[in-house]
Design an enzyme around this catalytic site. Structure first.
Site, short mmCIF file in Angstrom:
data_model
loop_
_atom_site.label_atom_id
_atom_site.label_comp_id
_atom_site.label_asym_id
_atom_site.label_seq_id
_atom_site.Cartn_x
_atom_site.Cartn_y
_atom_site.Cartn_z
N ARG A 1 -32.97 59.63 68.74
CA ARG A 1 -34.44 59.64 68.63
C ARG A 1 -34.90 58.71 67.50
O ARG A 1 -35.33 57.60 67.75
CB ARG A 1 -34.92 61.10 68.42
N ASP A 2 -34.75 59.14 66.26
CA ASP A 2 -35.20 58.32 65.13
C ASP A 2 -34.44 56.99 65.14
O ASP A 2 -34.99 55.93 64.84
CB ASP A 2 -34.93 59.09 63.82
N HIS B 1 -34.59 65.43 55.54
CA HIS B 1 -34.48 64.28 56.44
C HIS B 1 -34.69 63.03 55.59
O HIS B 1 -35.82 62.68 55.25
CB HIS B 1 -35.56 64.43 57.52
N HIS C 1 -34.28 58.96 54.62
CA HIS C 1 -34.02 57.57 54.98
C HIS C 1 -33.40 56.92 53.74
O HIS C 1 -33.60 57.39 52.62
CB HIS C 1 -35.31 56.89 55.45
N CYS D 1 -39.35 55.02 61.33
CA CYS D 1 -40.56 55.28 62.09
C CYS D 1 -41.35 53.98 62.23
O CYS D 1 -41.70 53.37 61.23
CB CYS D 1 -41.42 56.34 61.38
N ASN E 1 -32.18 55.94 58.73
CA ASN E 1 -31.81 57.27 58.21
C ASN E 1 -30.53 57.16 57.39
O ASN E 1 -29.75 56.22 57.58
CB ASN E 1 -31.54 58.23 59.38
P1 HMG Z 1 -53.65 59.43 71.37
O1 HMG Z 1 -53.83 58.04 71.90
O2 HMG Z 1 -54.61 59.90 70.32
O3 HMG Z 1 -53.56 60.50 72.55
O4 HMG Z 1 -52.17 59.52 70.79
P2 HMG Z 1 -54.59 61.03 73.58
O5 HMG Z 1 -54.42 62.51 73.63
O6 HMG Z 1 -55.97 60.48 73.31
O7 HMG Z 1 -54.06 60.41 74.96
C1 HMG Z 1 -54.08 59.00 75.19
C2 HMG Z 1 -53.13 58.67 76.33
O8 HMG Z 1 -51.77 58.99 75.96
C3 HMG Z 1 -53.39 59.48 77.61
O9 HMG Z 1 -52.97 58.64 78.69
C4 HMG Z 1 -52.43 60.63 77.50
O10 HMG Z 1 -52.10 61.18 78.73
C5 HMG Z 1 -51.22 59.97 76.87
P3 HMG Z 1 -54.03 57.83 79.55
O11 HMG Z 1 -54.96 58.87 80.13
O12 HMG Z 1 -54.75 56.91 78.61
O13 HMG Z 1 -53.18 57.13 80.56
N1 HMG Z 1 -50.40 60.92 76.10
C6 HMG Z 1 -49.10 61.12 76.32
N2 HMG Z 1 -48.22 60.58 77.19
C7 HMG Z 1 -46.94 61.05 77.14
N3 HMG Z 1 -46.52 62.00 76.27
C8 HMG Z 1 -47.37 62.54 75.39
C9 HMG Z 1 -48.70 62.11 75.40
N4 HMG Z 1 -49.79 62.44 74.66
C10 HMG Z 1 -50.82 61.71 75.10
N5 HMG Z 1 -46.92 63.46 74.54
C11 HMG Z 1 -50.19 60.76 70.25
C12 HMG Z 1 -51.71 60.71 70.17
C13 HMG Z 1 -49.70 61.84 69.31
C14 HMG Z 1 -49.79 61.05 71.68
C15 HMG Z 1 -49.63 59.38 69.83
O14 HMG Z 1 -50.17 59.05 68.58
C16 HMG Z 1 -48.14 59.35 69.72
O15 HMG Z 1 -47.46 59.46 70.72
N6 HMG Z 1 -47.62 59.20 68.49
C17 HMG Z 1 -46.17 59.28 68.28
C18 HMG Z 1 -45.74 58.30 67.27
C19 HMG Z 1 -44.26 58.46 67.06
O16 HMG Z 1 -43.52 58.86 67.94
N7 HMG Z 1 -43.80 58.11 65.84
C20 HMG Z 1 -42.40 58.22 65.50
C21 HMG Z 1 -41.92 59.62 65.38
S1 HMG Z 1 -42.36 60.41 63.84
C22 HMG Z 1 -41.12 59.90 62.74
O17 HMG Z 1 -40.34 59.04 63.06
C23 HMG Z 1 -41.01 60.58 61.40
C24 HMG Z 1 -39.82 61.56 61.35
O18 HMG Z 1 -38.60 60.90 61.64
C25 HMG Z 1 -39.73 62.22 59.96
C26 HMG Z 1 -39.74 61.19 58.80
O19 HMG Z 1 -38.87 60.32 58.77
O20 HMG Z 1 -40.65 61.33 57.99
C27 HMG Z 1 -40.00 62.69 62.38
MG MG Z 2 -37.42 59.74 60.23
#
Ligand code: HMG
Ligand code: MG
Length: 330
Positions: A13-14, A239, A241, A272, A285
């Protein structure tokens, strides 16, 4: 006998979400399969976020379908978890379990931040809004008997706001614990409830030192709601990095403060995409090999097969077309 420390490998994932290309689902499933032989306790196998935001992980259902075929019911394997930002993501995770006819995914990982700017950039929502999204997800997770992890990003520093105060992290952790406990105890009838609760402190950009991570852990462990988690499998996870090569020393400090669960990525992959700033790609990470070595050097045990980990790390690094980090764990 030395005390056992839990490891979650987040490389599928990450590790792969920040790679420039999209890696085939079959390769992702192969990575998970190799990780299953290493002795890690859990693997974060996929992400059910918007594919527009993270196209690299838009094939979570396909990866899980391949894993369902490779790991029939009753197989010995680590726990599988997946990242879920909202109800739509939970729909995806539950559909996987529905298709498998069993709880292939045992845990969902929600994520918020201790920095408002990072939260907005990463999820298009304020911290408060992320918790609004979580409420129905938690209720449904409790009905489905899923474990829940809550990541809090930027616990030491934010790429946009700079240093973060430990009390801010503890306040978000408290809100998270309250939300998870409410969903657990508010379950209707004989629904199973949330069997496990985790707060996972993310040093998203690898800014931590042993001196700066210690107060974050101490303040978070002092949150009184931990006292209400008795009877649940509840705990704090770290967690890290590893931008500046300090993550191992932070692990040692965390162990001395009682933390017994850590995340890492085979080969040191990770980052991320929304933590990247101009000219600076988000850092990887802590490598699983580096984590294992730090755990052993501190007198603890992680139950890892070094040769199997070396194979998984080589494969992870080959997917990212780079040399694996953290090998040579002894
Ligand atoms: P948004 O654009 O505000 O969402 O994104 P929305 O609710 O307005 O929906 C917009 C469109 O996205 C719609 O589609 C939804 O159906 C679709 P459309 O009608 O336009 O065709 N949609 C989805 N599709 C599939 N799966 C879903 C989903 N939700 C909405 N779950 C949202 C909000 C949260 C979805 C977006 O900002 C997002 O996906 N962000 C994720 C970013 C991400 O993955 N970042 C990396 C992970 S976090 C990380 O790495 C940190 C961590 O490792 C810890 C650390 O290191 O600190 C965990
Ligand atoms: Mg991370």
């Amino acid at each position: 006998m030395s005390q056992r420390v839990r490891i979650t490998d987040v490389s599928p994932r990450d590790g792969l979400q920040n790679e420039p290309g999209v890696i085939p689902a079959s390769d992702k499933a192969r990575l998970v399969e190799l990780l299953c032989g290493t002795g890690v306790d859990e693997i974060e196998v996929a992400s059910f976020v918007s594919p527009r935001w993270v196209p690299q992980l838009g094939d979570g259902a396909e990866v899980l379908a391949a894993l369902a075929a490779r790991f029939p019911a009753g197989s010995q394997r680590p726990m599988f978890s997946a990242l879920v930002p909202n109800e739509k993501g939970l729909d995806g995770a539950l559909a996987v379990n529905g298709a498998a006819g069993r709880p292939l995914l045992e845990k969902i990982s929600l994520f918020t931040a201790a920095s408002e700017t990072f939260s907005r950039r990463n999820t298009n929502a304020s911290i408060a809004e992320t918790f609004e999204r979580f409420a129905p997800v938690l209720d449904r997770a409790a009905l489905a008997g899923l474990r829940v992890r809550l990541y809090i990003s930027c616990v030491v520093a934010c790429p946009f706001e700079g240093p973060i105060v430990p009390d801010t992290v503890a306040a978000v952790a408290r809100q998270g614990l309250l939300a998870m406990l409410r969903a657990h105890s508010g379950r209707p009838g004989d629904a199973p409830g949330i069997p496990g609760i985790e707060i996972d402190l993310g040093d998203t950009i690898g800014a931590a030192t042993p001196e700066t991570i210690a107060p974050v852990i101490e303040r978070t462990l002092a949150v009184p709601e931990w006292g209400c988690t008795r009877g649940l499998d509840a705990g704090l996870v770290l967690h890290l990095h590893d931008t500046f090569g300090r993550a191992a020393s932070c692990v040692v400090r965390a162990l001395s403060l009682g933390v017994r669960s850590f995340d890492s990525a085979a080969g040191g992959l990770g980052g991320c995409p929304y933590a990247s700033t101009p000219g600076r790609r988000a850092p990887g990470n802590i490598a699983t090999g580096t984590l294992v070595r730090a755990i052993r050097d501190a007198g603890f045990e992680a139950g890892i097969d070094d040769a199997a980990l070396a194979r998984a790390s080589e494969f992870a690094a080959s997917l990212a077309a780079r040399r694996p980090l953290g090998e040579g764990a002894s």
